[in-house]
Design a protein around this motif. Sequence first.
Motif, short mmCIF file in Angstrom:
data_model
loop_
_atom_site.label_atom_id
_atom_site.label_comp_id
_atom_site.label_asym_id
_atom_site.label_seq_id
_atom_site.Cartn_x
_atom_site.Cartn_y
_atom_site.Cartn_z
N ARG A 98 3.25 4.14 -8.00
CA ARG A 98 2.37 4.14 -7.02
C ARG A 98 2.55 5.18 -5.81
O ARG A 98 1.97 5.82 -5.27
CB ARG A 98 1.89 2.82 -6.29
N LEU A 99 4.00 5.13 -5.48
CA LEU A 99 4.30 5.97 -4.41
C LEU A 99 4.37 7.56 -4.76
O LEU A 99 4.18 8.39 -3.96
CB LEU A 99 6.05 5.92 -4.00
N VAL B 50 0.94 9.38 -4.24
CA VAL B 50 -0.09 9.51 -3.24
C VAL B 50 0.92 10.88 -2.12
O VAL B 50 1.93 11.07 -2.49
CB VAL B 50 0.08 8.40 -2.04
N PRO B 51 0.14 11.38 -1.29
CA PRO B 51 0.52 12.53 -0.82
C PRO B 51 2.19 12.25 0.13
O PRO B 51 2.23 10.95 0.58
CB PRO B 51 -0.26 13.03 0.26
N ILE B 52 3.15 12.90 -0.05
CA ILE B 52 4.29 12.59 0.53
C ILE B 52 4.44 13.23 1.85
O ILE B 52 4.29 14.30 2.07
CB ILE B 52 5.73 13.21 -0.32
N PRO B 53 4.65 12.31 2.75
CA PRO B 53 4.56 12.88 4.33
C PRO B 53 5.86 13.94 4.47
O PRO B 53 6.73 13.94 3.81
CB PRO B 53 5.03 11.64 5.01
N LEU C 253 5.11 4.74 2.61
CA LEU C 253 5.82 5.75 3.04
C LEU C 253 5.74 6.16 4.44
O LEU C 253 6.81 6.50 5.10
CB LEU C 253 4.92 6.94 2.26
N THR C 254 4.62 5.68 5.12
CA THR C 254 4.52 6.09 6.47
C THR C 254 5.50 5.21 7.33
O THR C 254 6.43 5.59 8.10
CB THR C 254 3.25 5.55 6.94
N ASP D 104 1.10 -1.35 0.14
CA ASP D 104 -0.02 -0.07 -0.07
C ASP D 104 0.82 1.19 -0.01
O ASP D 104 1.59 1.42 0.95
CB ASP D 104 -0.80 -0.12 1.34
N ALA E 80 0.62 4.49 0.60
CA ALA E 80 0.64 5.52 1.66
C ALA E 80 1.25 4.67 2.97
O ALA E 80 2.01 5.35 3.88
CB ALA E 80 -0.86 5.98 1.96
N ARG F 122 9.67 13.86 4.78
CA ARG F 122 9.56 12.89 3.64
C ARG F 122 10.74 11.81 4.41
O ARG F 122 11.80 12.02 4.92
CB ARG F 122 10.03 12.96 2.53
#
Length: 520
Positions: free
Chosen positions: A282-283, A286-289, A262-263, A257, A259, A292
């Motif tokens: 795909r990465l 999605v919003p980048i934390p 990335l988390t 997944d 998101a 990062r």
Amino acid sequence: MDLPFVVATLTRRGLLTPGRPVRVASQLGALRRWGWSLAGELRQAAARDPGRPAVIDEHGAELTYQELLDRSERVARSLRAGLGVQAGDRVGVLCRNHHGLIETVVAATLLGADAVLVNTGLSAAQLATVAEEQALRVLVHDDDFTERLLGLPAELPRIDERALADLVTAAPPGELQPPERDGRIIVLTSGTTGTPKGARRPTPNGFGPLVSIIDRIPLHARDRVMIAAPLFHTWGYAALQVSFALRATIVLHRRFDPAATLTALGTQGCDALFAVPVMLQRLLEVPIPDPRPTLKVVAVSGSALPGGLAHRFMNTFGDVLYNLYGSTEVSWASIATPPDLRQAPTTAGRPPHGTRLAILDDTGAPVPDGRVGRILVGNEMLFEGYTSGLRRETHDGLLDTGDLGRINAEGLLFVDGRADDMIVSGGENVFPSEVEDLIAQLPQVREAAVIGVPDDEYGQRLAAFLALQPGETLDPEAVREYVRHYLARFSVPRDVVFVKYLPRNATGKVLARELRRYYG
């Protein structure tokens, strides 16, 4: 591989640092007794760093290296005592990325049995064929695959997740000795064109294979590594081998997944990510934390990098991208570093130390730089043949990859595609991958695939399948005109088909056979 190079590389990557004498002696003793199998690599890691976290799952649960070894040994003793698994048997493993897969594979190698890594994307019919052709003695599987196994022979023992946990808790006492034969890892080919074949992976006989990889990809001892690539795939399994050798902490999620990945990269403080190219796409969607993830290495393999993806990814995450080109049969052929990908974003890079690579014509003669030919590879980890007894063509110790490619004047390798993917349209040779890479650079296009389809007039023609970015539109003639502007007329796709998504297998490869169904 020459000793000074091995020592220098291991030193640079932190593997020759001093340690407690008793632990270093135990580490070397484990390798001497158990060799360089996955079981041997786990034993050496547990001997040197027993309390270090080995595996962390998506819920944050940890197993140390000593705990992982203990659990694997318990599974091995239970398989031997309860099911009679012994050296030479084959244990099927149909699992997603979690510690149960690792424990089962290590348990098989501890017994000298072969572990068959089964692709989680196979259909029920394919699974039945694999079970028969590989002569499985037992199948260990995740619970969510139970219904897919209904067509398997009733006499084939099956171990689900609860039964696997029981093997750990109810294991009989006893001590395991090195088996009379090395257990092999059997990796199934992708199966994109039919039933997958079993390829026997060799057991490393020293530091050479590890050094070839970490010389070019700067992974270090005790890194924290997230393996998003499926562990049943050659690339995911290679990441596991490298991680054990480095005594790394491995972060696993059962399903990819973007998101959540990335988390986890941030919260777990990961230094490296092993993935397949479609995961990078795909990465980026999605919003980048913020902040990062501060990755040092993102290593991908398994399929070609679409045009422009390398630059887009590095522009977001920094120049940390490494692209390994290889296959189940040859392991690795070349590695592209960030500078290589900045220079040429679709390059497969250069062969690492100890690897030979040649571009030959159909007669076996070398072709000039820039000319397309067959890609052949030689290294320490060429596969031992298919379990069916079939082998690949070799030439002067080099194995034919089945791919076509070329090397430019700077020594960079470019892969034009599978030899059987090249089409002849109106007497002209066309490589769909070149057209695919070009179309993928259109800002409206999320992903693209180009294949050859039958044509009454030209023999074959190109068909382009495009999945667009949300809210975007594109005119088929505009796509053709765009290709016509950059490439020869015979490279222009006659058909432009818009789809919601491209069909892919579990390792991210596009299933061309599914696309050809549009043509009956």
